[in-house]
Design a protein around this motif. Structure first.
Motif, short mmCIF file in Angstrom:
data_model
loop_
_atom_site.label_atom_id
_atom_site.label_comp_id
_atom_site.label_asym_id
_atom_site.label_seq_id
_atom_site.Cartn_x
_atom_site.Cartn_y
_atom_site.Cartn_z
N GLY A 1 12.36 -23.25 25.28
CA GLY A 1 11.39 -24.01 24.52
C GLY A 1 10.12 -23.20 24.28
O GLY A 1 9.94 -22.12 24.85
N HIS B 1 11.53 -22.95 11.63
CA HIS B 1 11.54 -23.63 12.93
C HIS B 1 11.80 -22.60 14.01
O HIS B 1 11.94 -21.42 13.74
CB HIS B 1 12.61 -24.72 12.95
CG HIS B 1 13.94 -24.27 12.47
ND1 HIS B 1 14.32 -24.32 11.15
CD2 HIS B 1 14.99 -23.70 13.14
CE1 HIS B 1 15.55 -23.83 11.02
NE2 HIS B 1 15.98 -23.45 12.20
N GLU C 1 11.19 -29.45 23.38
CA GLU C 1 10.44 -29.32 22.14
C GLU C 1 9.29 -30.33 22.10
O GLU C 1 9.35 -31.37 22.74
CB GLU C 1 11.34 -29.59 20.93
CG GLU C 1 12.55 -28.70 20.79
CD GLU C 1 13.43 -29.17 19.64
OE1 GLU C 1 13.35 -28.57 18.57
OE2 GLU C 1 14.17 -30.15 19.83
N ARG D 1 7.33 -35.33 24.07
CA ARG D 1 8.21 -34.19 23.83
C ARG D 1 9.66 -34.63 23.86
O ARG D 1 9.98 -35.74 24.31
CB ARG D 1 7.95 -33.11 24.89
CG ARG D 1 6.51 -32.67 24.88
CD ARG D 1 6.07 -32.05 26.19
NE ARG D 1 4.62 -32.02 26.26
CZ ARG D 1 3.93 -31.21 27.03
NH1 ARG D 1 4.53 -30.35 27.81
NH2 ARG D 1 2.61 -31.26 27.04
#
Length: 347
Positions: free
Chosen positions: A107, A276, A296, A328
């Motif tokens: 992450g 992304h 994320e 998250r």
């Protein structure tokens, strides 16, 4: 990389080999029989017998499903997954973080990867009477982000009654060994010497935080062969330790920017054409890990603290405590036993 003392070599021969820096099976098998004969001053037939003994010890033995199930039932306390304390995650992972396997936490910066590792460190040391494995933790810190104060804070929040006792906090601190790692050679050297440590300290969890940091410092992303070789050796050693000692291994990975990553990156799907994040270290590394859990940031509106399925069939999960943190998302992006599924949480 297995140590020769675990490969059937007698103590006098071990002592003789150590004089020439031959400590592992790889060290021995990389030498020719003639070279070993000259070094050890023993007959060629004895050298060939030594090579055969070591080779047979490291040769993977075939097994069948019946034998594996039978052996598990014969064990008085068969190894169990390490529960995370997050009920929905444990449900899909069939009890928690898998033993005999490498689990990757990936992450962006600040999303909670290191905190997740701190939480698992606490859980791995908990005593048996409250459901813990009562073991030790080996924490390889490559970014100097390990925080003893945060570990204690998390422990007190998770088990306030138990950790009001100062002796319990001291026991926790003594059970978590932190190694500060600066490069890949340092990491491999530490991993190669862990077998005796795992047995003596009753290690129940190994964490590398993070695997991407040291590789990124030493290798450019275009240095394919060199980087792949280092990653392959690290992954092989971590898998060997997990499988040989029936313990979970956690590796932390970072993310990089990209567009439309291929499916073999095992990351949650995004809208095509948008920029992304994708997991660092590339597709080869993605196939080394058994399970990938992606953390994320989420732009979704906050929900109540609850566990429930949403309209799309996903599970919604919070950490069970009120928090001011930004919401998250956690996704099981790759697993041999779980579907691709996401939960929401707060730190």
């Amino acid at each position: 990389t297995r140590r020769l003392n675990r490969a059937g070599v007698d103590p006098p021969t071990l002592q003789l080999l150590s004089r020439y820096n031959i400590h592992t099976c790889g060290d021995l098998l990389s030498r020719t029989p003639i070279e070993l004969m000259n070094l050890l001053d023993i007959p060629l037939v004895s050298v060939r017998a030594l090579i055969n003994t070591v080779s047979m010890r490291i040769l993977p033995q075939p097994t069948n499903i019946y034998d594996k199930i039978h052996n598990q039932h014969q064990e008085s306390t068969p190894p169990r997954p390490l529960p995370t304390g997050l009920q929905v995650l444990d449900k899909y992972l069939r009890g928690g973080i898998s033993i005999d396997a490498v689990t990757e936490i990936v992450g962006p910066s600040g999303v909670g990867k290191t905190q997740f590792c701190h939480m698992l460190s606490v859980l791995a040391t908990m005593p048996a009477e409250i459901g813990g494995p009562e073991g030790s933790v080996l924490y390889f810190d490559t970014e100097m982000t390990f925080s003893p104060d945060r570990l204690v804070e998390i422990a007190r929040n998770m088990h306030p009654d138990y950790f009001t006792n100062t002796d319990h906090l001291i026991s926790l601190a003594q059970r978590v060994s932190v190694y500060h790692i600066t490069n890949s050679n340092d990491l491999m050297g530490r991993l190669d010497a862990l077998e005796e440590v795992i047995v003596v300290q009753r290690v129940k969890l190994i964490i590398v935080d993070s695997i991407a940091s040291i590789v990124g410092r030493e290798f450019d992303s275009n240095m394919g062969m060199g980087r792949a070789e280092v990653l392959g050796k690290e992954a092989a050693r971590l898998k060997y330790l997990a499988e040989s000692f029936h313990i979970p291994v956690i590796v932390v990975n970072q993310v990089v920017s990209g567009r439309d990553p291929p499916r073999h990156h095992f990351m949650p799907s995004k809208t095509p054409g948008r920029s992304h994040v994708i997991a660092a270290l590339g597709p080869v590394w993605a196939h080394y890990v058994n399970t990938r859990i992606v953390l994320e940031y989420s732009d979704r509106a906050p929900l109540r603290l609850t566990d429930r399925p949403d309209r799309d069939g996903d599970a919604t999960m919070m950490d069970g405590q009120a928090s001011e943190g930004r919401e998250r998302r956690m996704t099981i992006a790759k697993s041999p036993s779980a579907p691709v599924v996401s939960f929401y949480y707060r730190v």
